[in-house]
Design an enzyme around this catalytic site. Sequence first.
Site, short mmCIF file in Angstrom:
data_model
loop_
_atom_site.label_atom_id
_atom_site.label_comp_id
_atom_site.label_asym_id
_atom_site.label_seq_id
_atom_site.Cartn_x
_atom_site.Cartn_y
_atom_site.Cartn_z
N HIS A 364 -37.93 -4.43 -10.25
CA HIS A 364 -38.20 -3.53 -9.95
C HIS A 364 -39.97 -3.13 -10.98
CE1 HIS A 364 -39.63 -1.15 -7.00
NE2 HIS A 364 -40.53 -0.43 -8.02
N ALA A 365 -40.35 -3.91 -9.82
CA ALA A 365 -41.75 -3.94 -10.92
C ALA A 365 -42.24 -2.74 -11.77
CB ALA A 365 -43.38 -4.43 -9.70
N HIS A 394 -51.94 -4.40 -9.33
CA HIS A 394 -51.66 -2.61 -9.39
C HIS A 394 -50.42 -2.53 -11.14
CE1 HIS A 394 -49.37 1.09 -7.85
NE2 HIS A 394 -48.67 1.05 -9.06
N GLU A 395 -49.63 -2.97 -11.08
CA GLU A 395 -48.84 -3.03 -13.05
C GLU A 395 -50.32 -3.01 -13.84
OE1 GLU A 395 -46.45 -1.65 -12.42
OE2 GLU A 395 -45.55 -2.49 -10.83
N HIS A 398 -52.05 0.10 -14.09
CA HIS A 398 -51.42 1.26 -15.18
C HIS A 398 -51.52 0.83 -16.55
CE1 HIS A 398 -48.63 2.99 -11.77
NE2 HIS A 398 -47.92 2.47 -11.67
N GLU A 422 -50.83 5.77 -9.93
CA GLU A 422 -50.67 4.92 -9.28
C GLU A 422 -51.66 4.33 -8.25
OE1 GLU A 422 -47.94 3.33 -9.03
OE2 GLU A 422 -46.45 5.02 -9.95
N TYR A 533 -47.52 8.21 -4.49
CA TYR A 533 -47.55 6.80 -3.85
C TYR A 533 -48.22 7.59 -2.40
CZ TYR A 533 -45.22 4.72 -7.04
OH TYR A 533 -43.65 3.89 -7.72
#
Length: 624
Positions: A364-365, A394-395, A398, A422, A533
């Site tokens: 899971h990413a 997305h990652e 972060h 997020e 989210y």
Amino acid sequence: MKRTLLTSAAVLASGVLMSGCSWLGLGMDPAATSTAPTASADASTQWPITAQGAADFVASAETRLAELSEFVARTQWTRATYITYDTMWLESRANAQYTELQVELANEAAKFKDVAGLAPDVSRKLDLLRLGIVLPAPNRPGAAGRLSDITTRLDSTYATGKFQHQGKQITLDEATVLMAASRDPAETKALYEGWRTVSPQMKDDYANMVAIANEGARDLGYADVGALWRSGYDMEADAFAAETDRLWNQVKPFYENLHCYVRSRLNEKYGDAVQPETGPIRADLLGNMWSQQWGNIYDVVAPKTGGEAGYDMTALLVAKGYDAEKMVRTGDGFYTSLGLAPMPDTFWERSQITRPEGREVVCHASAWDLDNLEDVRIKMCTQVNGDDFYTVHHELGHNVYQRAYKDQPFLFKNGANDGFHEAIGDFVGLSALTPTYLNQIGLLDRVPGPEGDIPFLLQMALDKIAFLPFGLMVDRWRWDVFSGETSPAEYNDAWTANMLKYQGLTPPGPRPANAFDPGAKYHIPGNTPYTRYFLAHIYQFQFHRAACKQAGWTGPLHRCSIYGDKEVGARFNAMMEMGQSRPWQEAMHAFTGERGNDASAVADYFAPLNVWLTEQNRGKSCGW
Ligand code: ASP
Ligand code: SER
Ligand code: ZN
């Protein structure tokens, strides 16, 4: 997902090489895991209950947490990227230790709550010491070890879950790709049901975990874990819950419009026996294992005329010869175009970008910050497709946020709230998916004219609008579980009821008596709160609207890309640098000039599509 260190459990993802139950004893011996740091037993005598005592206590707490957190993070990384009995053993012990430290510090912090004259930063940090614990352990010997044992086992079961499909054992990543592409309802049903065979065995652990963590939450002064989670938004917990209702009511008519249109197109394609014209949509027909984003079935629901103006990201990536690393380099390139520093060399040396062979990992990413400074990484099992192109952005969001707030004191090294964390990469994704940008970087040969607007917006809505009720329902289920409103015997029925109530969806067939469908969604066994989210799906549009305005953009919002805009980048970075040092409303204001959650930005972005959908749905009876 941001991998959250300040939790007992979100970090506990783990898997096992062996099948069966030979590893179940891991961490079960409370004595083995309850290694609370000892220097603190008489901490109350160390710090006078005064404003200065509070400041000294907080400084010491930050030092201790920072030191232990790096050790724990490296242990977790090792386990998540190389799952063996031993790495699990190490991680389980490290996590229990961290939870015990957190609980000890939270209890200590409570002693200062009535002290007059606390400095504002100290007061905020005293609150954060409590609020930063996702699953608190009760303050008694062995409890943290028992809790971390259960959470390790839950996450293990998910990470290594496999099932039989067409004579072959398949993993979730394989099932995900099949689910996205299959247009055979018998196959999608088999995939939907097959993946959910991994979770019934989680149910007893889950119920026990809820009981232990609730006890921990009560020790800290909260009614239950759900109340603790709802308290992390710089407003009263009840006011926050009401706020999510308000936001949902703002966007719900649009979701119902999309639902109505998609249901009708599915009915045309599959016929009444598979998808009736009225009532809920069959959950396995939407191209995603959890029906949380529907973009993969664009081909099924594309406008009947002009729909070809859409394009398929997966096809573009394949056509241009992208591999996983090139996708990540492309994502990094977007952030650097905003004037942000590129990811450090260590990011490229130490990240896990694709699924390694020959060992079990957590796929899971997630995005990691190993040393609270520069050692940021992602961990993904990236595949060359549109979904992962998006997830890479997305990652990285972060990691960019983590680096921006690295000079804050330890307890402020976090998102303004978890929804902000997020939303960073999602916000960048709104620009990075525009045809203009894709054309600038050579992925898309021709930018469609206005005839491309509805296809593009429909594609975006299938992901972003379809997600909203899912983003809400996961924690609505958990809030009821933690409060006791939903008993263990009711777990699965309550989940199915929430699917119907919020999403208007139904499973493809009756669920077996032992089903535990919530456990088949990562964030349930992974204990990652989910309302973040939902919030992020509002915030990203607030950020985008504000950024486009700053950039002087006057066209439709969905055509706006901030690629290359260093001024917007600098303003965005200024907000990110604040970390969690101030109430999130101030961070929101710093960048957008707005002080609250505002779903009108979603409506602004999608306005032309909503008109179009209303037209398509004319004469139909919508709702379920
Ligand atoms: N699908 C991912 C999620 O759980 C994307 C991410 O890693 O954040 O959040
Ligand atoms: N990344 C989150 C998930 O996988 C939200 O999209 O559920
Ligand atoms: Zn995330």
